[in-house]
Scaffold this motif. Structure first.
Motif, PDB file in Angstrom:
ATOM      1  N   LYS A  76       0.816  -1.213   0.000  1.00  0.00           N
ATOM      2  CA  LYS A  76       0.000   0.000   0.000  1.00  0.00           C
ATOM      3  C   LYS A  76       0.852   1.265   0.000  1.00  0.00           C
ATOM      4  O   LYS A  76       0.557   2.211  -0.708  1.00  0.00           O
ATOM      5  CB  LYS A  76      -0.937   0.014   1.204  1.00  0.00           C
ATOM      6  CG  LYS A  76      -2.075  -0.962   1.099  1.00  0.00           C
ATOM      7  CD  LYS A  76      -2.999  -0.836   2.281  1.00  0.00           C
ATOM      8  CE  LYS A  76      -4.121  -1.856   2.193  1.00  0.00           C
ATOM      9  NZ  LYS A  76      -5.019  -1.777   3.331  1.00  0.00           N
ATOM     10  N   THR A  77       1.900   1.278   0.819  1.00  0.00           N
ATOM     11  CA  THR A  77       2.733   2.477   0.921  1.00  0.00           C
ATOM     12  C   THR A  77       3.911   2.461  -0.049  1.00  0.00           C
ATOM     13  O   THR A  77       4.554   3.485  -0.254  1.00  0.00           O
ATOM     14  CB  THR A  77       3.290   2.640   2.350  1.00  0.00           C
ATOM     15  OG1 THR A  77       4.157   1.537   2.653  1.00  0.00           O
ATOM     16  CG2 THR A  77       2.177   2.747   3.368  1.00  0.00           C
ATOM     17  N   GLY A  78       4.199   1.291  -0.615  1.00  0.00           N
ATOM     18  CA  GLY A  78       5.345   1.176  -1.507  1.00  0.00           C
ATOM     19  C   GLY A  78       6.662   1.325  -0.768  1.00  0.00           C
ATOM     20  O   GLY A  78       7.621   1.890  -1.289  1.00  0.00           O
ATOM     21  N   LYS A  79       6.704   0.782   0.451  1.00  0.00           N
ATOM     22  CA  LYS A  79       7.892   0.914   1.301  1.00  0.00           C
ATOM     23  C   LYS A  79       8.298  -0.444   1.871  1.00  0.00           C
ATOM     24  O   LYS A  79       7.517  -1.375   1.919  1.00  0.00           O
ATOM     25  CB  LYS A  79       7.607   1.844   2.482  1.00  0.00           C
ATOM     26  CG  LYS A  79       7.170   3.222   2.113  1.00  0.00           C
ATOM     27  CD  LYS A  79       8.290   4.177   2.225  1.00  0.00           C
ATOM     28  CE  LYS A  79       7.799   5.596   1.952  1.00  0.00           C
ATOM     29  NZ  LYS A  79       8.812   6.420   1.460  1.00  0.00           N
ATOM     30  N   VAL A  80       9.555  -0.502   2.286  1.00  0.00           N
ATOM     31  CA  VAL A  80      10.055  -1.621   3.068  1.00  0.00           C
ATOM     32  C   VAL A  80      10.617  -1.013   4.351  1.00  0.00           C
ATOM     33  O   VAL A  80      11.216   0.065   4.335  1.00  0.00           O
ATOM     34  CB  VAL A  80      11.134  -2.441   2.321  1.00  0.00           C
ATOM     35  CG1 VAL A  80      12.345  -1.595   1.964  1.00  0.00           C
ATOM     36  CG2 VAL A  80      11.559  -3.655   3.142  1.00  0.00           C
ATOM     37  N   GLY A  81      10.395  -1.704   5.436  1.00  0.00           N
ATOM     38  CA  GLY A  81      10.942  -1.268   6.717  1.00  0.00           C
ATOM     39  C   GLY A  81      11.442  -2.483   7.463  1.00  0.00           C
ATOM     40  O   GLY A  81      11.157  -3.618   7.090  1.00  0.00           O
TER      41      GLY A  81
END
Length: 156
Positions: A76-81
């Motif tokens: 959804k956010t287009g992120k990796v954490g």
């Protein structure tokens, strides 16, 4: 809570529907064991899961994993954490079938034990480029073009 259950149901059913729609018919009797009958298993998505790093290989050499590093990809956010062993990490992540394009990593700047920093340096080899991924049940394999291979297990 109901929204989470609905989302979980959709994420569970969609891969099953896609898998069933892509099955190929086989010839033969199709009954009994050993007749070529096969089962369809839903593949876990790479997104929405905390992937606990189990092993790291850099240029053919295994690196000892220290700390409790993990990566979590969010479609959804287009992120990796996640955590690299010592520091937290965030980056952009564009997930497509079999590939993830990872942006430049942004990390906290703590100094830790050398073993944790070694794990961190190895995992940073995944970022700022394209990574191929394969999910097999509860295991994900990430392979970068520079020779970094990471095996991770889904956190349950």
């Amino acid at each position: 809570m109901d929204k989470q259950r609905f989302t979980l149901a959709v994420l569970t059913i969609v891969p099953l529907v896609v898998a069933c729609g892509s099955e190929k018919a086989t010839s033969g009797s199709g009954s009994g064991s050993g007749s070529g009958a096969s089962s369809v298993a839903a593949q876990r998505p790479v997104t929405g899961v905390d992937w606990q790093v189990q092993s790291i290989t850099v240029n053919g050499a295994a690196k000892k994993v220290q700390g409790k590093p993990y990566l979590a990809f969010d479609a959804k956010t287009g992120k990796v954490g996640g955590r690299l062993g010592c520091n937290a990490v965030n980056a952009t992540a564009t997930v497509r079938a079999g590939h993830i394009t990872l942006g430049r990593p942004s990390t906290t700047r703590m100094m830790c034990d050398a073993s944790l920093m070694g794990t961190e340096r190895a995992l940073l080899g995944l970022f700022n480029g394209q990574v191929d991924y394969r999910v097999d049940q509860d295991t994900a394999t990430l392979t970068s073009a520079n020779g970094t291979i990471v095996h991770a297990r889904a956190d349950k």
